[in-house]
Design a protein around this motif. Structure first.
Motif, PDB file in Angstrom:
ATOM      1  N   THR A  10       5.715   2.281   4.498  1.00 49.79           N
ATOM      2  CA  THR A  10       5.045   3.408   5.791  1.00 49.79           C
ATOM      3  C   THR A  10       3.724   2.876   5.854  1.00 49.79           C
ATOM      4  OG1 THR A  10       6.246   5.230   4.592  1.00 49.79           O
ATOM      5  CG2 THR A  10       4.132   5.731   5.750  1.00 49.79           C
ATOM      6  N   LEU A  11       2.727   2.655   4.787  1.00 50.63           N
ATOM      7  CA  LEU A  11       1.327   2.234   4.998  1.00 50.63           C
ATOM      8  C   LEU A  11       1.101   0.900   5.870  1.00 50.63           C
ATOM      9  CD1 LEU A  11       0.173   3.281   1.491  1.00 50.63           C
ATOM     10  CD2 LEU A  11      -0.400   4.508   3.826  1.00 50.63           C
ATOM     11  N   ILE A  12       2.047   0.105   5.711  1.00 50.69           N
ATOM     12  CA  ILE A  12       1.891  -1.224   6.453  1.00 50.69           C
ATOM     13  C   ILE A  12       2.277  -0.975   8.117  1.00 50.69           C
ATOM     14  CG2 ILE A  12       2.305  -2.787   4.608  1.00 50.69           C
ATOM     15  CD1 ILE A  12       4.936  -3.365   5.628  1.00 50.69           C
ATOM     16  N   SER A  13       2.685   0.000   8.318  1.00 53.48           N
ATOM     17  CA  SER A  13       3.081   0.548   9.558  1.00 53.48           C
ATOM     18  C   SER A  13       2.006   1.400  10.409  1.00 53.48           C
ATOM     19  CB  SER A  13       4.402   1.145   9.785  1.00 53.48           C
ATOM     20  OG  SER A  13       4.214   2.273   9.181  1.00 53.48           O
ATOM     21  N   MET A  14       1.139   1.843   9.659  1.00 54.24           N
ATOM     22  CA  MET A  14      -0.109   2.568  10.243  1.00 54.24           C
ATOM     23  C   MET A  14      -1.506   2.058  10.293  1.00 54.24           C
ATOM     24  SD  MET A  14       0.983   5.903   7.954  1.00 54.24           S
ATOM     25  CE  MET A  14       0.027   7.172   9.054  1.00 54.24           C
ATOM     26  N   THR A  15      -2.005   2.386  11.229  1.00 55.95           N
ATOM     27  CA  THR A  15      -3.520   1.718  11.497  1.00 55.95           C
ATOM     28  C   THR A  15      -4.560   2.476  11.357  1.00 55.95           C
ATOM     29  OG1 THR A  15      -3.157   2.386  13.858  1.00 55.95           O
ATOM     30  CG2 THR A  15      -2.453   0.211  13.393  1.00 55.95           C
ATOM     31  N   ALA A  16      -4.348   3.665  10.506  1.00 53.31           N
ATOM     32  CA  ALA A  16      -5.537   4.406  10.063  1.00 53.31           C
ATOM     33  C   ALA A  16      -6.432   3.644   9.221  1.00 53.31           C
ATOM     34  CB  ALA A  16      -5.116   5.680   9.098  1.00 53.31           C
ATOM     35  N   THR A  17      -7.677   3.638   9.673  1.00 53.65           N
ATOM     36  CA  THR A  17      -8.902   3.037   8.923  1.00 53.65           C
ATOM     37  C   THR A  17      -9.256   3.500   7.503  1.00 53.65           C
ATOM     38  OG1 THR A  17     -10.540   3.983  10.284  1.00 53.65           O
ATOM     39  CG2 THR A  17      -9.584   1.802  11.151  1.00 53.65           C
ATOM     40  N   ILE A  18      -9.181   4.711   7.539  1.00 60.05           N
ATOM     41  CA  ILE A  18      -9.830   5.379   6.144  1.00 60.05           C
ATOM     42  C   ILE A  18      -8.464   5.539   5.374  1.00 60.05           C
ATOM     43  CG2 ILE A  18     -10.911   7.496   5.295  1.00 60.05           C
ATOM     44  CD1 ILE A  18     -12.642   7.597   7.939  1.00 60.05           C
ATOM     45  N   ARG A  19      -8.737   5.000   4.007  1.00 58.55           N
ATOM     46  CA  ARG A  19      -7.477   5.180   3.206  1.00 58.55           C
ATOM     47  C   ARG A  19      -7.908   5.442   1.880  1.00 58.55           C
ATOM     48  NH1 ARG A  19      -2.932   1.209   5.277  1.00 58.55           N
ATOM     49  NH2 ARG A  19      -3.032   1.621   7.584  1.00 58.55           N
ATOM     50  N   ILE A  20      -7.713   6.631   1.378  1.00 60.78           N
ATOM     51  CA  ILE A  20      -8.068   7.083   0.022  1.00 60.78           C
ATOM     52  C   ILE A  20      -6.705   7.440  -0.633  1.00 60.78           C
ATOM     53  CG2 ILE A  20      -9.578   8.560  -1.172  1.00 60.78           C
ATOM     54  CD1 ILE A  20     -11.139   6.760   0.377  1.00 60.78           C
ATOM     55  N   GLY A  21      -6.916   6.952  -2.108  1.00 60.22           N
ATOM     56  CA  GLY A  21      -5.734   7.333  -2.988  1.00 60.22           C
ATOM     57  C   GLY A  21      -6.553   7.840  -4.078  1.00 60.22           C
ATOM     58  N   VAL A  22      -5.806   8.940  -4.531  1.00 58.39           N
ATOM     59  CA  VAL A  22      -6.218   9.920  -5.819  1.00 58.39           C
ATOM     60  C   VAL A  22      -5.237   9.780  -6.816  1.00 58.39           C
ATOM     61  CG1 VAL A  22      -7.100  11.977  -6.730  1.00 58.39           C
ATOM     62  CG2 VAL A  22      -7.477  11.158  -4.255  1.00 58.39           C
ATOM     63  N   THR A  23      -5.576   9.160  -8.068  1.00 55.69           N
ATOM     64  CA  THR A  23      -4.455   9.584  -9.399  1.00 55.69           C
ATOM     65  C   THR A  23      -5.204   9.675 -10.459  1.00 55.69           C
ATOM     66  OG1 THR A  23      -2.797   8.087 -10.367  1.00 55.69           O
ATOM     67  CG2 THR A  23      -4.797   6.961  -9.641  1.00 55.69           C
ATOM     68  N   ALA A  24      -4.495  10.014 -11.562  1.00 54.94           N
ATOM     69  CA  ALA A  24      -4.891  10.076 -12.858  1.00 54.94           C
ATOM     70  C   ALA A  24      -4.538   9.098 -13.695  1.00 54.94           C
ATOM     71  CB  ALA A  24      -4.339  11.315 -13.479  1.00 54.94           C
ATOM     72  N   THR A  25      -3.514   8.136 -13.238  1.00 55.33           N
ATOM     73  CA  THR A  25      -2.929   7.324 -13.914  1.00 55.33           C
ATOM     74  C   THR A  25      -2.829   5.644 -13.251  1.00 55.33           C
ATOM     75  OG1 THR A  25      -1.460   8.920 -14.826  1.00 55.33           O
ATOM     76  CG2 THR A  25      -0.929   6.582 -15.421  1.00 55.33           C
ATOM     77  N   LEU A  26      -3.579   4.850 -13.551  1.00 58.47           N
ATOM     78  CA  LEU A  26      -3.576   3.675 -12.617  1.00 58.47           C
ATOM     79  C   LEU A  26      -2.443   2.902 -13.481  1.00 58.47           C
ATOM     80  CD1 LEU A  26      -7.353   2.485 -12.866  1.00 58.47           C
ATOM     81  CD2 LEU A  26      -5.951   3.171 -10.770  1.00 58.47           C
ATOM     82  N   PRO A  27      -1.618   2.032 -12.558  1.00 56.61           N
ATOM     83  CA  PRO A  27      -0.772   1.070 -13.150  1.00 56.61           C
ATOM     84  C   PRO A  27      -1.355   0.030 -13.917  1.00 56.61           C
ATOM     85  CG  PRO A  27      -0.764   1.053 -10.660  1.00 56.61           C
ATOM     86  CD  PRO A  27      -2.083   1.982 -11.248  1.00 56.61           C
ATOM     87  N   THR A  28      -0.564  -0.385 -15.110  1.00 51.38           N
ATOM     88  CA  THR A  28      -1.061  -1.256 -16.059  1.00 51.38           C
ATOM     89  C   THR A  28      -0.526  -2.847 -15.765  1.00 51.38           C
ATOM     90  OG1 THR A  28       0.886  -0.961 -17.440  1.00 51.38           O
ATOM     91  CG2 THR A  28      -1.274   0.426 -17.794  1.00 51.38           C
ATOM     92  N   ASN A  29       0.543  -2.798 -15.066  1.00 55.08           N
ATOM     93  CA  ASN A  29       1.291  -4.261 -14.830  1.00 55.08           C
ATOM     94  C   ASN A  29       0.512  -4.605 -13.439  1.00 55.08           C
ATOM     95  OD1 ASN A  29       3.384  -5.735 -12.573  1.00 55.08           O
ATOM     96  ND2 ASN A  29       4.483  -5.679 -14.307  1.00 55.08           N
ATOM     97  N   GLN A  30       0.315  -6.263 -13.715  1.00 54.46           N
ATOM     98  CA  GLN A  30      -0.450  -6.860 -12.699  1.00 54.46           C
ATOM     99  C   GLN A  30      -0.089  -6.749 -11.211  1.00 54.46           C
ATOM    100  OE1 GLN A  30      -3.491  -7.853 -13.054  1.00 54.46           O
ATOM    101  NE2 GLN A  30      -3.752  -9.689 -11.420  1.00 54.46           N
TER     102      GLN A  30
END
Length: 349
Positions: A208-228
């Motif tokens: 979905t995200l690679i098909s959109m041209t919005a310049t402002i992209r903010i993610g919010v999470t409590a848990t970051l991935p650990t896998n590289q």
């Protein structure tokens, strides 16, 4: 030199310099005769000099070059009616508005919907904003909160609705990913809740995200991935971690409690005749009456002390078994499952 091609892709004219930073080990199993052999190879996220633009800022630093970007909109200070923002929330909001791209890390219970709403409040009313989440419950809760803050019309995509007319559209990723590309790509700002789900090239978020041209992209999470691999893909889609509130900060500011963990011993079960994990899980967890009685007794004990209790199960059959045991002891329990509609879920929450 690194050049921003568009909001999705960037280009480097010396790609070999970036490969060490944009590569990770992968594995596959090759069938050989009567067995399978584990094979390891290195995958890189840069091809012909092109890479996901979320890496641009960090890659510029790695190469010792300057990376410039222009602010998309004039912004104001955050303001939500009836909400006094904490210092930790102000820090995250300021980073999001300044950087316009990246990941905010904040613990569960820290008010991530308030943070998202405050970020939105900084932007002009003509901006078109998409708030993406992954469950109907989050969609319903977010829509209710946004409506309280007077953002104008909030429309939804999900749970049978397909309304893109609002200034702010709140959607589940499952429903939004089914829209045509020309319907998706009308937004200036994308805010993603639980953005650690944006961590796979096979995910709905990625496609979905690679098909959109919005310049402002903010993610919010409590848990970051650990896998590289997962960490890199999330960064490529959204950007670096730009601000974080830790659990200790939350405890120091008195909006989080230090958890107390209690382990309850269960009876051993003979599973020597079972070989498949699903069969073992059903025997030891789902249909284990002794273990289920321990759960119900613990719920009853907590309720008698005036505490509410939330119990997670991974199978509907397990939930129904607990419900039956609770009813036999006259304990009132609500079982929320896939068939429970959003309005009822929110009421029970």
């Amino acid at each position: 030199m690194i050049t921003q091609v568009d909001p999705v892709w960037a280009h480097c004219d010396e790609p070999e310099k970036l490969k060490p930073f944009l590569s990770f080990p992968k594995e596959f199993w090759k069938k050989s005769g009567y067995k399978k052999e584990r094979k390891i190879y290195t995958k890189t996220l840069i091809k012909n000099g092109f890479f996901l633009s979320g890496f641009a800022s960090r890659m510029s630093r790695e190469m010792g070059t300057e990376y410039k970007y222009s602010k998309s909109f004039n912004t104001t200070l955050p303001k939500l009616p009836g909400i006094e923002l904490r210092s930790d929330q102000k820090k995250l909001i300021a980073s999001a508005v300044e950087k316009e791209r990246g990941v905010l890390v904040s613990p569960t219970g820290s008010g991530k919907t308030v943070i998202a709403g405050a970020i939105i409040s900084c932007y002009p009313k003509e901006t078109k904003i998409l708030f993406l989440c992954h469950t109907i419950s989050l969609l319903t809760q977010t829509k209710i909160e946004f409506e309280k803050w007077g953002f104008g019309k909030i429309s939804c995509v999900g749970e049978g609705e397909k309304d893109l007319s609002g200034r702010i559209v709140v959607s589940t990723i499952q429903s939004f990913s089914k829209l045509d590309i020309d319907e998706r790509d009308v937004f200036d700002i994308i805010i993603i809740d639980e953005c650690h789900h944006c961590s796979s090239e096979n995910s709905l978020y990625y496609n979905t995200l690679i098909s959109m041209t919005a310049t402002i992209r903010i993610g919010v999470t409590a848990t970051l991935p650990t896998n590289q691999e997962n960490k890199l893909i999330m960064e490529g889609l959204l950007g670096e971690v730009i601000a974080e509130t830790t659990l200790q900060e939350g405890a120091d500011l008195n909006f989080l409690s230090i958890p107390k963990i209690k382990l309850i011993r269960t009876e051993k079960i003979d599973i020597k005749d079972l070989y498949k994990y699903p069969d073992i899980y059903d025997e030891v967890i789902v249909t284990n009456r002794a273990r289920n009685r321990l759960i119900i007794n613990e719920i009853k004990s907590q309720n008698q002390m005036g505490r509410t209790t939330l119990t997670y199960v991974s199978k509907i059959e397990h939930g129904k078994s607990l419900l039956t045991l609770a009813e036999n002891q006259n304990i009132s329990i609500h079982f929320i499952q896939g068939a429970t509609n959003g309005e009822q879920r929110e009421s029970l929450r």
